[in-house]
Design a protein around this motif. Structure first.
Motif, PDB file in Angstrom:
ATOM      1  N   GLY A 243       0.859  -1.184   0.069  1.00 35.38           N
ATOM      2  CA  GLY A 243      -0.142  -0.051   0.062  1.00 35.38           C
ATOM      3  C   GLY A 243       0.926   1.252   0.069  1.00 35.38           C
ATOM      4  N   ALA A 244       1.770   1.482   0.985  1.00 32.02           N
ATOM      5  CA  ALA A 244       2.658   2.350   0.954  1.00 32.02           C
ATOM      6  C   ALA A 244       3.338   2.577  -0.344  1.00 32.02           C
ATOM      7  N   PHE A 245       3.888   1.503  -0.902  1.00 33.21           N
ATOM      8  CA  PHE A 245       4.514   1.656  -2.223  1.00 33.21           C
ATOM      9  C   PHE A 245       3.677   1.942  -3.318  1.00 33.21           C
ATOM     10  N   LEU A 246       2.466   1.744  -3.327  1.00 31.13           N
ATOM     11  CA  LEU A 246       1.658   1.988  -4.333  1.00 31.13           C
ATOM     12  C   LEU A 246       1.276   3.720  -4.393  1.00 31.13           C
ATOM     13  N   LEU A 247       1.245   3.985  -2.949  1.00 29.12           N
ATOM     14  CA  LEU A 247       0.972   5.452  -2.679  1.00 29.12           C
ATOM     15  C   LEU A 247       2.318   6.305  -2.886  1.00 29.12           C
ATOM     16  N   LEU A 248       3.248   6.043  -2.875  1.00 29.31           N
ATOM     17  CA  LEU A 248       4.406   6.647  -3.140  1.00 29.31           C
ATOM     18  C   LEU A 248       4.629   6.871  -4.657  1.00 29.31           C
ATOM     19  N   SER A 249       4.294   5.551  -5.441  1.00 28.98           N
ATOM     20  CA  SER A 249       4.352   5.629  -6.753  1.00 28.98           C
ATOM     21  C   SER A 249       3.214   6.606  -7.563  1.00 28.98           C
ATOM     22  N   ILE A 250       2.179   6.545  -6.743  1.00 27.99           N
ATOM     23  CA  ILE A 250       1.025   7.609  -7.473  1.00 27.99           C
ATOM     24  C   ILE A 250       1.436   8.938  -7.031  1.00 27.99           C
ATOM     25  N   LEU A 251       2.206   9.225  -6.077  1.00 31.97           N
ATOM     26  CA  LEU A 251       2.599  10.654  -5.588  1.00 31.97           C
ATOM     27  C   LEU A 251       3.694  11.237  -6.343  1.00 31.97           C
ATOM     28  N   PHE A 252       4.631  10.289  -6.852  1.00 33.57           N
ATOM     29  CA  PHE A 252       5.720  10.733  -7.493  1.00 33.57           C
ATOM     30  C   PHE A 252       5.854  10.241  -8.824  1.00 33.57           C
ATOM     31  N   LEU A 253       5.089   9.231  -9.102  1.00 31.68           N
ATOM     32  CA  LEU A 253       5.201   8.841 -10.473  1.00 31.68           C
ATOM     33  C   LEU A 253       3.658   8.565 -10.936  1.00 31.68           C
ATOM     34  N   PRO A 254       2.820   9.560 -11.220  1.00 33.85           N
ATOM     35  CA  PRO A 254       1.556   9.554 -11.484  1.00 33.85           C
ATOM     36  C   PRO A 254       1.395   8.658 -12.788  1.00 33.85           C
TER      37      PRO A 254
END
Ligand SMILES: Nc1ncnc2c1ncn2[C@@H]1O[C@H](COP(=O)(O)OP(=O)(O)O)[C@@H](O)[C@H]1O
Ligand SMILES: [Mg+2]
Lengths: 324, 251
Positions: free
Chosen positions: A290-301
């Motif tokens: 989950g954290a991983f996906l969150l980061l990727s959405i935030l920084f790599l939309p």
């Protein structure tokens, strides 16, 4: 040298396949298993990437994935034919055909309705399989190890041979997808995401573009499902369960719509995180994902595909201009 | 001359508001007709009815004798009736080049069931046609820019460019020069006319600038509250008493 590879898709596919094979030869069997699984699931994700390019997301891709697996298993068991290529092509074609039919109806829907309609269909399949004792019910079915053009490998070579098989298929599909993405239709699919009205006023049927992509995505999910059936040797109704579909969407978001390598890369990354985190943080791996996906959405939309540079890949998803 | 477009007795209400109230307009081959009228007069609704976006409550529309009420935008377009939009409808996430490539491929696919999933979008054929349009509309400088990054005037040009791309029989332009700098409006219209020069398209264009109207229109159709107030040669229509009072505001 690098330029020659990137500017020639067949060469790029060949190089990728060769590199994957070279790495594969150094891997222990259990890693080969995961790698084969990741490549097979990468095909499913690649299908969803085709939908994402049109701005569409399906929360029910597990349906075709599951169906592909069952086609592979049931046909293999019923006919005694164990040829891997024959079985997975059957899985892909079967799902593609069903996708073409359902696509005609589903293409009338957009956004969340499209996503949820797919989810509903997949849950119907899941429910039906649970009840269908003739195909194993909730226990699912087992499937014999595959052969390759009449060749049945001994146990020792089974993993590496299957891995090679998946690599060849993934490279072939990747190449075909790459050609498609640059084609007349492939570019039109991107335009569907931006402005359906303009396409219709150019005399192009948006519906047909959607049905085509949906059918191909279904076929790829079926193909991936068939491969997973062969590598794991066992098929269960959970393949159609909504969490399976959710994972595919997760990987697709991680991949982003712009790159084929990213589709496989995101899948591999997901499976690796699951494996590693599952090993060391057995109770917290979902949290990590989950954290991983969150980061990727935030920084790599636009997904990890955006890392492959190119100005157009850095743009955020477009806010649609209100028509008229 | 044959009748490119013949609309008779079109009415359309939106929640009790009469956006069209017995509108009849007829346009011949090669004619340039300007649609004028205040905001909300029903000009866009008229275009929407002709192009299948809005179905009139009553009335008939024929193009070269063929009834087109009830056809979808897709079907209307395939009869050669093209349009541009008041707010440009283009592919903002694609480059200018890609926008025109999609447009060219789309119009050349009318006889095929679907575009090719193999043939490169930018093939020698489409490239030539894209380059020609790019040159004609002087868009070359921005070919690799995302359309979301170019100016509103450029986007307008692209939108109009797409509408003219396939030798339209009937061309409907909704405020083509709005958003274009006033000193560039004439050049803009010249470009459009040039793009049509070898065709006998019937052109209907919505315009608020009376200098443009006088210069380019063979005829004016004046809309007011969903009705046609006047339909005449420009000088005659603009001289009409009620047109001056309600529309041009110089009574
Ligand atoms: N889709 C719609 N829904 C509701 N009302 C509409 C719609 N389209 C137009 N109208 C109304 O119809 C009238 C005419 O609008 P329009 O044709 O856009 O005028 P114009 O283009 O001349 O400015 C306006 O009152 C407008 O609000
Ligand atoms: Mg208007």
């Amino acid at each position: 040298m690098i330029h020659a590879v990137t500017s020639s898709p067949p060469l790029a596919a060949l190089v990728c396949a060769a590199a994957l094979m070279a790495v594969g030869l150094m891997l222990p069997d259990w890693v080969l298993f995961t790698a084969s699984l990741a490549l097979a699931k990468g095909l499913v994700v690649l299908g969803l990437v085709l939908l994402l390019r049109m701005g569409a997301v399906s929360f029910g891709q597990g349906m075709y994935y599951c169906l592909g697996a069952y086609i592979c298993g049931l046909v293999g068991n019923a006919t005694g034919v164990q040829d891997a290529l024959f079985l997975v092509i059957l899985s892909g074609l079967g799902c593609c055909a069903l996708g073409a039919v359902l696509g005609v109806f589903l293409s009338a829907y957009r956004g969340v309705f499209f996503a949820m309609f797919n989810l509903a269909l997949s849950m119907i399949l899941y429910g039906a399989l649970l009840k269908a004792t003739s195909v194993g019910g909730s226990d699912g079915i087992g499937i014999a190890p595959p052969s390759y053009f009449g060749l049945s490998p001994s146990d020792e070579y089974r993993s590496i041979l299957f891995y090679a098989f998946v690599v060849v298929i993934a490279a072939g599909v990747g190449l075909a997808t790459r050609i498609y993405m640059r084609s007349e239709l492939g570019l039109a699919a991107l335009a569907v995401r931006d402005n359906e009205i303009r396409l219709e006023y150019l005399g192009l049927s948006v519906r047909r573009v959607i049905v085509f992509n949906y059918a191909i995505a279904a076929g790829l999910a079926g193909l991936g499902g068939g491969l997973v059936a062969l590598v794991s040797g066992h098929i269960i109704p959970e393949f159609a369960y909504w969490t399976t579909s959710g994972e595919f969407v997760f990987m697709t978001v991680l991949s982003g719509p712009s790159s084929i390598v990213a589709a496989f890369g995101a899948t591999a990354l997901f499976e690796t995180v699951r494996l590693v985190a599952g090993q060391y943080l057995p109770n917290a791996w979902q949290l990590m994902l989950g954290a991983f996906l969150l980061l990727s959405i935030l920084f790599l939309p636009n997904g990890i595909g955006a890392l492959a540079a190119g100005r157009r890949r850095t743009r955020a998803p477009d806010a649609k201009e209100d028509a008229r | 001359m044959s009748i490119a477009l013949n609309a008779q007795g079109l009415s359309k209400s939106f929640n009790g508001i009469k956006a069209a109230d017995g509108v009849s307009v007829s346009v011949a081959d090669g004619e340039f007709v300007s649609l004028i009228g205040a905001n909300g007069a029903g000009k866009t609704t008229f275009i929407n009815m002709v192009t299948g976006y809005v179905r009139p409550d009553v009335g008939s529309i024929t193009s070269y004798g063929r009834e087109i009420v009830g056809l979808s935008p897709l079907q209307v377009t395939r009869l050669g009736i093209y349009r541009s939009f008041q707010i440009p409808q283009v592919f903002t996430g694609l480059t200018l080049m890609e926008n025109l490539t999609v447009a060219i491929n789309a119009v050349t696919a009318h006889e095929r069931p679907l575009l090719s999933p193999r043939k490169a979008a930018l093939n020698p054929d489409s490239r030539d046609r894209v380059d020609a349009v790019m040159e004609r509309f002087q868009l070359g400088k921005y070919r690799d820019h995302l359309v979301s990054e170019i100016s509103g005037g450029m986007r307008k040009l692209l939108d109009v460019g797409m509408a003219t791309i396939n030798s339209p029989k009937v061309l409907m332009l909704d405020e083509p020069t709005s958003g274009v700098a006033s000193e560039e409006k004439f050049d803009f219209m010249d470009l459009v006319i040039e793009a049509l020069s070898d065709q006998k398209a019937a052109v209907l264009f919505v315009e608020h600038d009376m200098d443009i109207v006088r210069r380019y229109a063979d005829r004016i159709v004046v809309f007011h509250e969903g009705r046609v107030l006047a339909d005449d040669r420009p000088d005659a229509a603009l001289a009409q008493e009620d047109v001056r009072r309600y529309v041009t505001g110089k009574a």
